[in-house]
Design a protein around this motif. Sequence first.
Motif, PDB file in Angstrom:
ATOM      1  N   SER A 153      48.154  45.286  35.888  1.00 27.74           N
ATOM      2  CA  SER A 153      47.622  43.779  35.443  1.00 27.74           C
ATOM      3  C   SER A 153      47.919  42.732  36.116  1.00 27.74           C
ATOM      4  CB  SER A 153      48.001  43.733  33.899  1.00 27.74           C
ATOM      5  OG  SER A 153      49.224  43.445  33.754  1.00 27.74           O
ATOM      6  N   SER A 154      49.254  42.783  36.718  1.00 24.95           N
ATOM      7  CA  SER A 154      49.803  41.788  37.528  1.00 24.95           C
ATOM      8  C   SER A 154      50.659  42.421  38.485  1.00 24.95           C
ATOM      9  CB  SER A 154      50.565  40.861  36.645  1.00 24.95           C
ATOM     10  OG  SER A 154      51.137  39.845  37.473  1.00 24.95           O
ATOM     11  N   PHE A 155      50.948  41.793  39.654  1.00 23.11           N
ATOM     12  CA  PHE A 155      51.727  42.293  40.676  1.00 23.11           C
ATOM     13  C   PHE A 155      52.941  41.193  40.512  1.00 23.11           C
ATOM     14  CE2 PHE A 155      53.259  43.587  44.792  1.00 23.11           C
ATOM     15  CZ  PHE A 155      52.834  44.982  44.979  1.00 23.11           C
ATOM     16  N   ALA A 156      53.832  41.378  39.684  1.00 26.57           N
ATOM     17  CA  ALA A 156      54.996  40.589  39.651  1.00 26.57           C
ATOM     18  C   ALA A 156      56.053  41.236  38.836  1.00 26.57           C
ATOM     19  CB  ALA A 156      54.594  39.392  39.199  1.00 26.57           C
ATOM     20  N   THR A 157      57.357  41.076  39.296  1.00 26.86           N
ATOM     21  CA  THR A 157      58.335  42.146  38.416  1.00 26.86           C
ATOM     22  C   THR A 157      58.589  41.491  37.015  1.00 26.86           C
ATOM     23  OG1 THR A 157      59.524  42.187  40.697  1.00 26.86           O
ATOM     24  CG2 THR A 157      60.840  42.600  38.697  1.00 26.86           C
ATOM     25  N   GLY A 158      58.872  42.357  36.127  1.00 30.17           N
ATOM     26  CA  GLY A 158      58.877  42.261  34.809  1.00 30.17           C
ATOM     27  C   GLY A 158      57.698  42.246  34.246  1.00 30.17           C
ATOM     28  N   GLN A 159      56.506  42.173  34.630  1.00 27.01           N
ATOM     29  CA  GLN A 159      55.206  42.221  33.791  1.00 27.01           C
ATOM     30  C   GLN A 159      55.055  43.689  33.282  1.00 27.01           C
ATOM     31  OE1 GLN A 159      53.024  39.729  32.981  1.00 27.01           O
ATOM     32  NE2 GLN A 159      53.505  38.295  34.531  1.00 27.01           N
ATOM     33  N   SER A 160      53.949  43.494  32.200  1.00 29.00           N
ATOM     34  CA  SER A 160      53.630  44.770  31.757  1.00 29.00           C
ATOM     35  C   SER A 160      52.097  44.648  31.586  1.00 29.00           C
ATOM     36  CB  SER A 160      54.100  44.603  30.147  1.00 29.00           C
ATOM     37  OG  SER A 160      54.117  43.560  29.641  1.00 29.00           O
ATOM     38  N   HIS A 161      51.622  45.535  30.527  1.00 28.39           N
ATOM     39  CA  HIS A 161      50.065  45.542  30.625  1.00 28.39           C
ATOM     40  C   HIS A 161      49.477  46.373  31.405  1.00 28.39           C
ATOM     41  CE1 HIS A 161      50.191  43.511  26.489  1.00 28.39           C
ATOM     42  NE2 HIS A 161      51.012  42.598  27.357  1.00 28.39           N
ATOM     43  N   HIS A 162      50.366  47.541  32.251  1.00 29.42           N
ATOM     44  CA  HIS A 162      49.761  48.316  33.375  1.00 29.42           C
ATOM     45  C   HIS A 162      49.229  49.565  32.416  1.00 29.42           C
ATOM     46  CE1 HIS A 162      51.933  45.391  35.656  1.00 29.42           C
ATOM     47  NE2 HIS A 162      53.068  45.915  35.543  1.00 29.42           N
ATOM     48  N   SER A 163      48.334  50.192  33.255  1.00 33.47           N
ATOM     49  CA  SER A 163      47.728  51.364  32.786  1.00 33.47           C
ATOM     50  C   SER A 163      47.666  52.673  33.645  1.00 33.47           C
ATOM     51  CB  SER A 163      46.250  51.244  31.903  1.00 33.47           C
ATOM     52  OG  SER A 163      45.552  52.212  31.464  1.00 33.47           O
ATOM     53  N   ALA A 164      48.071  53.757  33.075  1.00 33.10           N
ATOM     54  CA  ALA A 164      48.044  55.114  34.073  1.00 33.10           C
ATOM     55  C   ALA A 164      46.574  55.723  33.783  1.00 33.10           C
ATOM     56  CB  ALA A 164      49.321  55.954  33.721  1.00 33.10           C
ATOM     57  N   HIS A 165      46.442  56.400  34.794  1.00 36.37           N
ATOM     58  CA  HIS A 165      44.982  57.055  34.671  1.00 36.37           C
ATOM     59  C   HIS A 165      43.620  56.300  35.045  1.00 36.37           C
ATOM     60  CE1 HIS A 165      47.463  60.436  33.701  1.00 36.37           C
ATOM     61  NE2 HIS A 165      47.763  60.015  32.525  1.00 36.37           N
ATOM     62  N   ALA A 166      43.533  55.275  34.030  1.00 38.41           N
ATOM     63  CA  ALA A 166      42.262  54.374  34.101  1.00 38.41           C
ATOM     64  C   ALA A 166      42.598  53.012  33.593  1.00 38.41           C
ATOM     65  CB  ALA A 166      41.343  54.821  33.110  1.00 38.41           C
ATOM     66  N   PRO A 167      42.083  51.947  34.191  1.00 39.05           N
ATOM     67  CA  PRO A 167      42.190  50.452  33.705  1.00 39.05           C
ATOM     68  C   PRO A 167      41.837  50.352  32.399  1.00 39.05           C
ATOM     69  CG  PRO A 167      40.386  50.670  35.127  1.00 39.05           C
ATOM     70  CD  PRO A 167      40.829  52.205  35.230  1.00 39.05           C
ATOM     71  N   VAL A 168      42.354  50.955  31.390  1.00 41.94           N
ATOM     72  CA  VAL A 168      42.152  50.571  30.125  1.00 41.94           C
ATOM     73  C   VAL A 168      43.178  50.292  29.169  1.00 41.94           C
ATOM     74  CG1 VAL A 168      40.828  51.677  27.783  1.00 41.94           C
ATOM     75  CG2 VAL A 168      40.183  52.473  30.256  1.00 41.94           C
ATOM     76  N   GLY A 169      43.287  49.159  28.522  1.00 43.54           N
ATOM     77  CA  GLY A 169      44.508  48.834  28.100  1.00 43.54           C
ATOM     78  C   GLY A 169      44.398  48.920  26.377  1.00 43.54           C
ATOM     79  N   GLU A 170      45.274  48.017  25.860  1.00 39.20           N
ATOM     80  CA  GLU A 170      45.340  47.994  24.378  1.00 39.20           C
ATOM     81  C   GLU A 170      43.776  47.845  23.712  1.00 39.20           C
ATOM     82  OE1 GLU A 170      49.564  46.752  23.228  1.00 39.20           O
ATOM     83  OE2 GLU A 170      48.659  45.263  24.143  1.00 39.20           O
ATOM     84  N   GLY A 171      43.579  48.578  22.793  1.00 36.40           N
ATOM     85  CA  GLY A 171      42.351  48.532  21.863  1.00 36.40           C
ATOM     86  C   GLY A 171      41.088  49.150  22.709  1.00 36.40           C
ATOM     87  N   GLY A 172      41.449  49.801  23.791  1.00 34.61           N
ATOM     88  CA  GLY A 172      40.428  50.315  24.718  1.00 34.61           C
ATOM     89  C   GLY A 172      39.563  49.530  25.680  1.00 34.61           C
ATOM     90  N   VAL A 173      40.253  48.112  25.770  1.00 31.45           N
ATOM     91  CA  VAL A 173      39.509  47.083  26.444  1.00 31.45           C
ATOM     92  C   VAL A 173      39.802  47.528  27.932  1.00 31.45           C
ATOM     93  CG1 VAL A 173      39.709  44.650  27.175  1.00 31.45           C
ATOM     94  CG2 VAL A 173      40.182  45.480  24.694  1.00 31.45           C
TER      95      VAL A 173
END
Length: 274
Positions: A153-173
Amino acid sequence: MVALRSLARPLISWVQSRFRSCPKLRHLMVETFEEFDSTVVVDGKGGKPILLHVTSRMENQRATGFFNKEPDTIAWLDQLQPGDLFLDVGANIGVYSLYAAVHRGAAVVAFEPESQNFAALNRNIHRNGLAGAVVAFPLAASDEAGPTELHLSSFATGQSHHSAHAPVGEGGVVFRPVFVQGTLALTSDEAMARIAPGKTPRFVKIDVDGNEARVLGGMTALLANPKLEQVLVELSNGDPALIAMMEQAGFEVRRPDHTYGGRGNHIFVRKAAC
């Protein structure tokens, strides 16, 4: 803070132009930066400080909010006893892995697939002298094994909200990743059988921003082991299906007292044997 950044941008632009065009100045700046100690001392309990390497805004936020961002997680970890095994799935830069090792004397296995966070996690382990006490692996815990993609989701140290396998985050977004890196997926069952054969974590923390079902789907053997007592999972909007799955696995849920951004830490405690 925004006004300060605006004032600083012209100076930063000037310095960057000289950095790119003047080798001597670049050498001086690199040497100066190498000597700069970016360690932040987080005041700890009982005179046990934790050291964090801080080079980004998000790392600084994690250092600043170490004890007050998720007080429920700290209180949960305080139940650990010296020598307990703690599995941290989605460790990021290692805030809670470090706490479990420094303040509770736990042995920690940490999974963090994102490249910059994994580097920072290891720097923090090294800086705190925790080699052997905290062991980190660049794995994406999942319900399958093999090479896969991690969508950032962001290319910066300490960030989160990345997703393995497919670009699908919380809530299926579905989201558009800023970068896609390669990583290795592995089930927690297989990983722990190889990393700590014959041992079972007493506590597991899962913070994977939408991939919780796949992570839990890959730890059926651990969930069936009575030595695993509690699992803390950060969930978005409660996730009734996942809660039902954990209840079926023999756990009862303790719902969060507070949430942040619709997310809250759900603690699953193994039901007492009849």
